[in-house]
Write an enzyme that holds these catalytic residues in place. Structure first.
Site, short mmCIF file in Angstrom:
data_model
loop_
_atom_site.label_atom_id
_atom_site.label_comp_id
_atom_site.label_asym_id
_atom_site.label_seq_id
_atom_site.Cartn_x
_atom_site.Cartn_y
_atom_site.Cartn_z
N ARG A 94 52.09 39.36 24.54
CA ARG A 94 52.53 38.68 23.32
C ARG A 94 52.24 39.48 22.05
O ARG A 94 53.01 39.49 21.11
CB ARG A 94 51.81 37.34 23.22
CG ARG A 94 52.78 36.19 23.11
CD ARG A 94 52.07 34.90 23.08
NE ARG A 94 50.74 34.97 23.69
CZ ARG A 94 49.98 33.92 23.90
NH1 ARG A 94 50.38 32.74 23.57
NH2 ARG A 94 48.79 34.03 24.46
N HIS B 289 43.36 39.59 46.81
CA HIS B 289 42.81 40.94 46.77
C HIS B 289 41.87 41.22 47.94
O HIS B 289 41.60 42.37 48.26
CB HIS B 289 42.16 41.25 45.42
CG HIS B 289 40.79 40.69 45.23
ND1 HIS B 289 40.58 39.38 44.86
CD2 HIS B 289 39.57 41.24 45.35
CE1 HIS B 289 39.27 39.17 44.76
NE2 HIS B 289 38.64 40.28 45.06
N GLU C 137 27.65 35.50 46.22
CA GLU C 137 27.71 36.23 44.94
C GLU C 137 26.47 35.91 44.12
O GLU C 137 25.89 34.83 44.27
CB GLU C 137 28.95 35.81 44.15
CG GLU C 137 30.25 36.14 44.86
CD GLU C 137 31.45 35.80 43.99
OE1 GLU C 137 31.92 36.69 43.29
OE2 GLU C 137 31.88 34.64 44.01
N ASP D 20 38.78 28.13 44.79
CA ASP D 20 38.65 29.50 44.27
C ASP D 20 38.48 30.53 45.39
O ASP D 20 38.96 31.65 45.28
CB ASP D 20 37.44 29.55 43.32
CG ASP D 20 37.30 30.90 42.64
OD1 ASP D 20 38.29 31.35 42.03
OD2 ASP D 20 36.20 31.50 42.71
N HIS E 66 40.71 33.52 50.00
CA HIS E 66 40.02 34.69 50.58
C HIS E 66 39.39 34.39 51.95
O HIS E 66 39.56 35.14 52.90
CB HIS E 66 38.91 35.18 49.64
CG HIS E 66 39.38 35.47 48.24
ND1 HIS E 66 40.60 36.02 47.96
CD2 HIS E 66 38.77 35.29 47.03
CE1 HIS E 66 40.73 36.18 46.65
NE2 HIS E 66 39.63 35.73 46.07
C1 BG6 Z 1 38.07 35.91 42.81
C2 BG6 Z 1 37.41 34.62 42.44
O1 BG6 Z 1 39.32 35.67 43.40
O2 BG6 Z 1 37.23 36.62 43.72
C3 BG6 Z 1 36.04 34.86 41.85
O3 BG6 Z 1 38.21 33.92 41.50
C4 BG6 Z 1 35.21 35.73 42.76
O4 BG6 Z 1 35.37 33.64 41.58
C5 BG6 Z 1 35.97 36.97 43.20
O5 BG6 Z 1 34.05 36.11 42.05
C6 BG6 Z 1 35.21 37.73 44.26
O6 BG6 Z 1 35.83 38.95 44.51
P1 BG6 Z 1 35.01 40.22 45.01
O7 BG6 Z 1 36.05 41.25 45.27
O8 BG6 Z 1 34.06 40.57 43.91
O9 BG6 Z 1 34.29 39.77 46.25
#
Ligand code: BG6
Length: 489
Positions: A51, A178, A216, A235, A240
């Site tokens: 933007r 990811h 984490e 999340d 994941h």
């Molecule tokens: C993200 C989540 O998709 O993945 C986060 O939204 C999380 O909350 C993150 O911290 C963890 O990714 P990685 O690659 O650091 O394990």
């Protein structure tokens, strides 16, 4: 060992949301590293779109700063920066209006691969898709890349799939998770399907249980508004952890091909049993008062919602109801502000059917641990004879392999998840991206679980920051005569 570089033709990559956090931290630094690796051919264009009104030169200056901040100094390669910046352009665009679209059209080169990365709020995905079409910018070779969260339940995911489908075919839609770009996650498939060693044992007859842990140390400060509407289930688990579970539980695909792999993953998701409320533990981290150390806010303060019932931790026992897995539970757990940052999958095998050794010491199960991070690798725990003359005493030893060491480098050439995934988009390979039906199936399993605890009015249990999570999570395993593996780096 130097990674193999697969050549691609010049392409145009448009990053919507180019001034945002994900673009700064992951996408742009990743592209720079691929450029240094020789994977982005001359003549390609990387077009930032956002933007903010600014000249391309100002955006290039931002990209220069991003490289300085987020690319490992050892990989800065100052001699390459100008070459990379020469590929960069910028257009100020209004996702919901008309500004900027004609300029964008003028910047993309017809007849080549165009990738449009939607690194924006999901509420804008439909607008972007529609305008790309209305302005005739997305040709046959166009791909769109969409980030999570892909919906927040089945209804919203379906609606989003339907909106995107109005403008793009499924083979043009790249839904990013990811985790699928992580080296070790892909290695799960290599370990299972490129070796004869494990697959014959890979079933309920020989595997006692599976533990998947994503722990984490970070909290949710700074993103509390998003997180408090999601929680660990939306999340991390729906996407994941579900992907990790699928890669462990799926049948061998007939070929390493996008639809063959995704068909098998989908079957796993569809085979998941509903989860018994007794098999779920949710938690919220507490603050640290600061005696003798720096004080830290707890979840409620980080989320800026004193009455929040959102979980920052979840542990659950899951069953895959099919022939292969009947009777082998999968225990999943993930949480914020835990003792260490570590992600691993541990496969615990059953006892040998008969022991020929009497009083032979401390027998333990074979465990195969696949470490996702840190220090990606594999560890297989096996029983051997304790060395020395003391007779037949058994002892467990690890066969430990760090991928980086085994491959003869320090991991320096392993691209991070985003780099790999972006290059897969350019190459047109959807294997490591989620298909629309996969995402919907995952929500269809997740929705009733969330609806259940909401209807019961369950509150997450508090747990200490820096711990392994709530006490009841331990009980979840103890009840079954099992134990979680320790959370440590
Ligand atoms: C993200 C989540 O998709 O993945 C986060 O939204 C999380 O909350 C993150 O911290 C963890 O990714 P990685 O690659 O650091 O394990």
């Amino acid at each position: 060992m130097v990674s193999r570089v697969i050549p691609v033709d010049p392409f145009d990559l448009v990053i919507f949301g180019a001034t945002g956090d994900l673009a700064r931290r992951k996408i742009l630094p990743g592209l720079y590293r691929r450029f240094v690796a020789g994977q982005i051919p001359e003549g390609s264009a990387i077009i930032g779109a956002a933007r903010t009104q600014m000249e391309a030169a100002a955006f290039r200056a931002q990209v220069r700063d991003v490289i300085a901040e987020f690319v490992d100094p050892a990989k800065h390669h100052p001699d390459q920066i100008e070459g990379f910046l020469a590929l960069i352009d910028y257009v100020a665009i209004d996702a919901r209006g008309t500004t900027g679209w004609a300029s964008l059209k003028a910047l993309v080169t017809p007849g080549r691969v165009h990738a449009f990365y939607f690194s924006v709020a999901p509420g804008l995905f439909g607008d972007l898709a529609e305008r790309l079409h209305a302005h005739d910018i997305a040709g046959d070779q166009a791909r769109i890349v969409v980030e999570k969260p892909f919906g927040r339940d089945l209804a919203t995911a379906r609606a989003l799939n339907a909106t995107l489908a109005e403008h793009f075919d499924e083979h043009q839609i790249y839904r990013i998770d990811h985790y699928l770009g992580k080296e070790t996650v892909q290695n799960l498939m290599a370990v299972r399907f490129a070796n004869i060693l494990f697959e014959p044992l890979w079933n309920a007859q020989y595997i006692d249980h599976v533990q998947i842990t994503v722990a984490e140390t970070v909290g949710v400060a700074g993103r509390g508004a998003y997180y408090d509407r999601s929680g660990a289930m939306r999340d991390m688990v729906q996407n994941h952890m579900m992907q990790l579970l699928c890669l462990i539980a799926m049948e061998p695909p007939y070929h390493f091909d996008p639809d063959a792999v995704r068909d098998e993953k989908l079957k796993v998701i569809r085979a998941l049993d509903p989860v018994d409320p007794q098999d779920i533990v949710r938690g919220q981290y507490l603050g640290v008062s600061g005696k003798g150390c720096a004080p830290q806010p707890g979840y409620l303060a980080d989320a800026e919602n004193p009455g929040s019932r959102t979980e920052s931790y979840i542990a659950m026992k899951v069953h895959v109801a099919n022939w292969r897995w009947k009777g082998t539970p999968f225990y999943l757990r993930t949480g914020k502000r835990l003792r260490a940052r570590t992600s691993e999958i541990a496969i615990t095998f059953k006892e040998p059917p008969h022991s020929i050794f009497d009083d032979a010491g401390d027998w333990r199960e074979n465990v195969l641990v696949i470490r996702l991070q840190p220090n990606e690798g594999m560890n297989l725990k096996v029983m051997i004879k304790e060395p020395g003359p003391g007779g037949m005493r058994l002892v467990q030893v690890p066969l430990d392999m760090s991928f980086a060491e085994a491959l003869g480098d320090d991991g320096a050439d392993i691209p991070d998840a985003y780099e790999r995934l972006i290059m897969d988009v350019i190459r047109g390979n959807q294997t490591l991206f989620m298909r629309g039906d996969e995402v919907e199936a995952a929500w269809a399993w997740t929705d009733p679980i969330i609806a259940g605890w909401e209807a019961r009015g369950d509150r997450p249990q508090p747990y200490d920051a820096g711990s392994s999570g709530p006490e009841d999570a331990l009980m979840l395993m103890h009840r079954d005569g099992r134990r979680w593996r320790e959370i440590r780096e």
